[in-house]
Design a protein around this motif. Structure first.
Motif, PDB file in Angstrom:
ATOM      1  N   VAL B   4       0.862  -1.177   0.000  1.00 11.87           N
ATOM      2  CA  VAL B   4       0.000   0.000   0.000  1.00 11.87           C
ATOM      3  C   VAL B   4       0.900   1.229   0.000  1.00 11.87           C
ATOM      4  O   VAL B   4       1.835   1.313   0.793  1.00 11.87           O
ATOM      5  N   VAL B   5       0.649   2.168  -0.916  1.00 11.30           N
ATOM      6  CA  VAL B   5       1.401   3.421  -0.932  1.00 11.30           C
ATOM      7  C   VAL B   5       0.509   4.503  -0.319  1.00 11.30           C
ATOM      8  O   VAL B   5      -0.675   4.584  -0.627  1.00 11.30           O
ATOM      9  N   GLN B   6       1.084   5.275   0.575  1.00 15.02           N
ATOM     10  CA  GLN B   6       0.336   6.379   1.190  1.00 15.02           C
ATOM     11  C   GLN B   6       1.154   7.650   1.075  1.00 15.02           C
ATOM     12  O   GLN B   6       2.353   7.638   1.302  1.00 15.02           O
ATOM     13  N   LYS B   7       0.497   8.745   0.739  1.00 19.37           N
ATOM     14  CA  LYS B   7       1.209  10.012   0.639  1.00 19.37           C
ATOM     15  C   LYS B   7       0.583  11.051   1.567  1.00 19.37           C
ATOM     16  O   LYS B   7      -0.642  11.198   1.590  1.00 19.37           O
ATOM     17  N   PHE B   8       1.453  11.733   2.315  1.00 26.35           N
ATOM     18  CA  PHE B   8       0.977  12.782   3.218  1.00 26.35           C
ATOM     19  C   PHE B   8       1.672  14.101   2.884  1.00 26.35           C
ATOM     20  O   PHE B   8       2.894  14.133   2.696  1.00 26.35           O
ATOM     21  N   GLY B   9       0.902  15.155   2.853  1.00 27.77           N
ATOM     22  CA  GLY B   9       1.441  16.468   2.488  1.00 27.77           C
ATOM     23  C   GLY B   9       2.063  17.198   3.664  1.00 27.77           C
ATOM     24  O   GLY B   9       2.111  16.691   4.794  1.00 27.77           O
ATOM     25  N   ALA B  14       3.576  18.510   9.683  1.00 26.96           N
ATOM     26  CA  ALA B  14       4.120  19.801  10.106  1.00 26.96           C
ATOM     27  C   ALA B  14       4.823  19.789  11.452  1.00 26.96           C
ATOM     28  O   ALA B  14       5.754  20.562  11.684  1.00 26.96           O
ATOM     29  N   ASN B  15       4.391  18.917  12.351  1.00 22.36           N
ATOM     30  CA  ASN B  15       5.029  18.861  13.665  1.00 22.36           C
ATOM     31  C   ASN B  15       4.838  17.469  14.256  1.00 22.36           C
ATOM     32  O   ASN B  15       4.235  16.585  13.642  1.00 22.36           O
ATOM     33  N   ALA B  44       5.322  21.603   6.622  1.00 27.48           N
ATOM     34  CA  ALA B  44       4.706  22.814   6.073  1.00 27.48           C
ATOM     35  C   ALA B  44       5.584  24.044   6.315  1.00 27.48           C
ATOM     36  O   ALA B  44       6.065  24.272   7.421  1.00 27.48           O
ATOM     37  N   GLY B  45       5.804  24.818   5.284  1.00 28.75           N
ATOM     38  CA  GLY B  45       6.560  26.056   5.408  1.00 28.75           C
ATOM     39  C   GLY B  45       8.046  25.891   5.119  1.00 28.75           C
ATOM     40  O   GLY B  45       8.738  26.867   4.808  1.00 28.75           O
ATOM     41  N   GLU B  46       8.538  24.647   5.188  1.00 22.50           N
ATOM     42  CA  GLU B  46       9.985  24.421   5.074  1.00 22.50           C
ATOM     43  C   GLU B  46      10.493  24.713   3.653  1.00 22.50           C
ATOM     44  O   GLU B  46      11.522  25.371   3.478  1.00 22.50           O
ATOM     45  N   THR B  47       9.760  24.236   2.639  1.00 18.01           N
ATOM     46  CA  THR B  47      10.200  24.471   1.263  1.00 18.01           C
ATOM     47  C   THR B  47      10.262  25.972   0.974  1.00 18.01           C
ATOM     48  O   THR B  47      11.229  26.453   0.375  1.00 18.01           O
ATOM     49  N   ASN B  48       9.256  26.694   1.433  1.00 15.30           N
ATOM     50  CA  ASN B  48       9.269  28.145   1.220  1.00 15.30           C
ATOM     51  C   ASN B  48      10.423  28.815   1.960  1.00 15.30           C
ATOM     52  O   ASN B  48      11.047  29.734   1.435  1.00 15.30           O
TER      53      ASN B  48
END
Lengths: 412, 412
Positions: B4-9, B14-15, B44-48
């Motif tokens: 099973v492949v799962q992807k989380f954004g 984020a923490n 979240a926010g790291e790429t930016n």
């Protein structure tokens, strides 16, 4: 092609302004026609920030994952610094541990370099004038990221210099070089122009702040000239290199000290074969580093065994030995925290007698009592009460004429 | 083995608290006996944050170095998440782009996946129950790190699911699935249980927020079942999958809209061969995406040419065409910003006539004027004044019975 390796630490690459200063240093050998391999640490504070995250996430974070995590610090500083160089029109690129590749064993967190594939690096140096290599990191045979332990960027730099047969490996730091002793204690401490690998290794207390000890061992093994110098000026620093005839004429190169010491004495230990192992094996098991060991001559079948350990390990050491009281069979355990080590270091000692005697006399003249003595070919170490540390360092520094330039050996 | 492949954004990881929630989702299929491949974005926010650094360091940062830089974001989240799993006693490890390896071309910043070496991944899955793969990144044939462009983690996940022949690729997001239209406009918008790849691609305006379009193309090509669902509950989401007979009975699946439109009309263009190229080639050169194009029948050797561009590109479009006035030879250039697109989408249209007519009638009943029309096999698009957008969406949604469950086709 002529290759110069340069290594810059975390404070040198901490922000854009700092990196612009570093760029000036890097462009000097480049403009002189050399290929330059720049080894960078993570921006100051970054490694600690990442380690704090790891400890927040897990009580006992997986070592391999910690390496994958903290290695991003060097990746970031290398990518950013390469952008600066590219913007100047220099053919440059970042090189990560797995790209070089810097092959290590798989001891995550304290990996040792096994091999550096120079073919790949040399081919990169054909299309690039400057390579910006991530220090501190490598990759094991399963392609997992490893790190070399704190200060490992020094080792990365020396290893790259060895592998690429570089002219010199310049280690940029926040001090101007290696001094005859700690300038904070001795205001007339003098910067050494040259120091041998052996002396550098013995100068742990001064040296470790300037250059990671493991990198010196590496430099010695592969005969790499290491130039320790400051980021803040163009002043020449200290060349750490092979011992040469000139050096031997210098009797004493420096005075080192270590306040992080504690002394333990086991009184009336039964003196029989295997007793040393019974004492020290359980300590070694707990990774306690026993340093000086003195055993008095036996009397009525018993002896006193005295040794030193890092101060932070004293409590644990005492606990371990107390639980082994009946196995080891000693009468009493004494311990003291208020001790420190002072050492005289110099390759010249090999060919001169009387250095130790002169040192003991000088300390005695100042009423400093010597608690323990340990000697090696190029070092004499005395354990003393720690309140006398600064006085002892200053006295010995003066006794061996280290504050003056040059040939103090003439006067011995 | 069942994979099973799962992807989380980014917001899902984020923490620490968020990652603990994600862990619950990941442990479910694991406890059911599946091997799990988890694909993570950067926190979240790291790429930016990293991109901001790059722009601070260089006005035009080197694309390859930007990739080396921003890819650290996923590296950090994967290493941390793996620590969590290891702490639970799960056999897990982080897998970076170069370790998988996810091989891409060398278009830094927008690389395309060329190949995924499943041998390596399958061998990792033999010794591990969960692999935590860094999304968004790959590595080119020179072993340099590449990134797949914004939202590329969706593509990573679908590509891994395809390569590993996974049961399903679950894309976790902050919405419960794909809706018949935007619930912000239409309060009775309904979550679709299934939607075909083709429809998903056409639903750009709703779909792009849920799933990166490129990942849908990938899923279509390799026939991967993609389950779009929410991180915040165990509710079933929308299965994006192959069109099947059951689907065809549903005439219209959704109503999409796009307010980011502007219209340009060239009045009295000389109607001769090559004129279209003369107009559109210069726009394509500047990467301006021309969408709907309508050419009126020629009259007296001239025609009117009308087309739409993204609103942000209107100014540049007008400038380019004005400088080409005499080359193209048109009489007048008209432009309007106050337009928007409304589309009816459904694979069922292929086999039914009258959908367009029904839509036009519904809009007309509401006095909404249609400015342009464009149709494809499974889509009818109308350009209207943008003040009518919401009304048009609600009208069409009701007209095709999308607010109700199931078989609206029966009533057509």
């Amino acid at each position: 092609m002529n290759i110069v390796v340069q290594k810059f630490g975390g404070t040198s690459v901490a922000n854009l302004e700092c990196q612009k200063q570093v760029m000036k240093k890097v462009l000097r050998p480049y403009r002189e026609g050399n290929k330059v391999v720049v080894v960078l640490s993570a921006m100051a504070g970054e490694t600690n920030r990442l380690l704090t995250l790891a400890n927040e996430w897990s009580e006992c974070p997986d070592a391999a994952e910690v390496d994958a995590l903290v290695s991003t610090g060097e990746q970031v500083s290398c990518a950013l610094f390469s952008m600066l160089l590219k913007q100047q029109g220099v053919q440059a690129r970042s090189v990560l541990g797995f790209q070089a590749p810097i092959k290590t064993d798989c001891s995550y967190g304290k990996a040792r370099i096994v091999d550096i594939d120079t073919e790949e690096l040399k081919s990169m140096l054909e299309t690039n004038d400057i390579l910006v290599v991530a220090g501190f990191q490598g990759c094991d045979e399963c392609h997992r990221i490893t790190t070399l332990g704190r200060g490992g960027s020094d080792t990365s730099a020396v290893a790259l210099a060895a592998a690429l047969d570089a002219e010199v490996c310049e280690i940029y730091t926040d001090v101007p070089g290696v001094f005859t002793t700690d300038p904070n204690i001795c205001s007339d401490a003098r910067k050494l122009d040259r120091v041998s690998y052996e002396e550098m290794l013995e100068m742990a207390s001064m040296g470790a702040k300037v250059l990671q000890i493991r990198s010196v061992e590496f430099a010695k093994k592969y005969n790499v000239n290491v130039h320790v110098r400051t980021t803040f000026s163009d002043e020449m620093g200290t060349l750490v290199t092979q011992e040469d005839t000139d050096m031997e004429s210098v009797l004493v190169s420096g005075i080192a000290y270590d306040k992080d010491q504690a002394r333990v004495t086991l009184v009336h230990v039964r003196d029989e074969p295997g007793i040393s192992a019974a004492i020290f094996a359980p300590l070694a098991e707990k990774k306690i580093l026993v340093d000086m060991i003195v055993q008095n001559p036996s009397k009525n079948g018993t002896t006193d065994m005295t040794f030193t350990v890092p101060r932070g390990d004293l409590e644990q050491t005492v606990k371990i030995l107390e639980t082994l009281k009946y196995e080891i069979n000693y009468e009493e355990l004494l311990s003291a925290e208020n001790v420190s080590k002072v050492s005289i270091i110099g390759v010249g000692m090999r060919n001169h007698s009387g250095v130790a005697a002169k040192a003991f006399q000088a300390l005695s003249d100042e009423n400093i009592n010597i608690l323990m003595i340990s000697t090696s070919e190029i070092k004499v170490t005395c354990l003393i009460e720690d309140k006398y540390t600064e006085l002892a360092v200053r006295t010995l520094h003066k006794t061996f004429g280290l504050e003056e330039d040059g040939l103090q050996s003439e006067r011995t």
